[in-house]
Design an enzyme around this catalytic site. Sequence first.
Site, PDB file in Angstrom:
ATOM      1  N   LYS A 127      -3.860  -0.040  -6.643  1.00  0.00           N
ATOM      2  CA  LYS A 127      -3.762  -0.939  -7.819  1.00  0.00           C
ATOM      3  C   LYS A 127      -5.150  -1.415  -8.044  1.00  0.00           C
ATOM      4  O   LYS A 127      -5.401  -1.753  -9.157  1.00  0.00           O
ATOM      5  CB  LYS A 127      -2.971  -2.144  -7.324  1.00  0.00           C
ATOM      6  CG  LYS A 127      -1.562  -1.570  -7.222  1.00  0.00           C
ATOM      7  CD  LYS A 127      -0.864  -1.192  -8.756  1.00  0.00           C
ATOM      8  CE  LYS A 127       0.546  -0.675  -8.730  1.00  0.00           C
ATOM      9  NZ  LYS A 127       0.984  -0.066  -9.951  1.00  0.00           N
TER      10      LYS A 127
ATOM     11  N   TYR B 122      -0.723   0.938  -1.384  1.00  0.00           N
ATOM     12  CA  TYR B 122      -0.382   0.399  -2.668  1.00  0.00           C
ATOM     13  C   TYR B 122      -1.698  -0.488  -3.042  1.00  0.00           C
ATOM     14  O   TYR B 122      -1.961  -0.436  -4.326  1.00  0.00           O
ATOM     15  CB  TYR B 122       0.723  -0.590  -2.485  1.00  0.00           C
ATOM     16  CG  TYR B 122       1.147  -1.309  -3.548  1.00  0.00           C
ATOM     17  CD1 TYR B 122       1.942  -0.539  -4.476  1.00  0.00           C
ATOM     18  CD2 TYR B 122       0.877  -2.547  -3.849  1.00  0.00           C
ATOM     19  CE1 TYR B 122       2.509  -1.197  -5.606  1.00  0.00           C
ATOM     20  CE2 TYR B 122       1.503  -3.116  -5.086  1.00  0.00           C
ATOM     21  CZ  TYR B 122       2.172  -2.537  -5.723  1.00  0.00           C
ATOM     22  OH  TYR B 122       2.493  -3.158  -6.958  1.00  0.00           O
TER      23      TYR B 122
END
EC number: 1.1.1.209
Length: 319
Positions: free
Chosen positions: A180, A176
């Site tokens: 990002k 994740y």
Amino acid sequence: MLLWVLALLILCGFLWNYKGQLKIADITDKYIFITGCDTGFGNLAARTFDKKGFRVIAACLTEAGSTALKANSSERLHTVLLDVTDPENVKSTAQWVKNQVGRKGLWGLINNAGILGVLAPTDWLTVEHYREPVEVNLFGLISVTLNMLPLVKKAHGRVINVSSIGGRLAFGGGGYTPSKYAVEGFNDSLRRDMKAFGVHVSCIEPGLFKTGLSDPVKTAEKKLAIWKHLSPDIKQQYGEGYIEKSLDKLKGTTSFVNVDLSLVVECMDHALTSLFPKTRYTVGKDAKTFWIPLSHMPAVLQDFLLLKQKVELANPKAV
């Protein structure tokens, strides 16, 4: 002299605030395309902008999500099934959108689709655990953007990329946060490249929000599934009660979780309708008071504060 400086600062603050309140003239003829509209931010955004009068095209991953959204929207809103990781699906969707918007082009592209993937210690994971979030959160976002960009340029419109405080500070292992961080880099290069075309590019960085993405039960279930396949050495290092202790730690952070999803949609709204949209929008009390300030601090302080939230290992020397 001090009074003059103070007066000048007050005037600058007033002008800055006034500048931020200036809006575009008409939205009823403007098309916007939003990804990830089954639930969460995307679903609320689609319904909100539909009520405001935008011509919303909402991309959903599932038929059930599409049906539920249409049942709660006006006839203006259109839905389309889209898997952002499927290049052919993205390409055909872009052609369909082109036929819908015609000469007007696409005023707004909101890249909202994303997944959390697995949050677990790095040495528990395989490259496949990293691949899925990166495919959706980064390559899916880039694929949709590149295919829709000619339509946004035609309208001299807006691109809004939903990143995360995880794109500014790594709070856990898994795909994740790398995805990002990469979104932030893509967003910055896109913003500079599109400036000459009159296209504004904004990045939204939500803190921790109560959505399906951040469901602690699902997060724990994914961790447990991985735990079962770990080597005896790693299990000995972390200890049998590691996951349960991690959940107990998470319970202490519930006061930081934001529940009002409209805070994110308000930022999307400003980025779409302001004559002077911001480059970045930080959303949520935790993001503004903890995560973003901490991201500017020395690494030694970041490590100290974030490691305090981690569970102490049972036997890290058992290697």
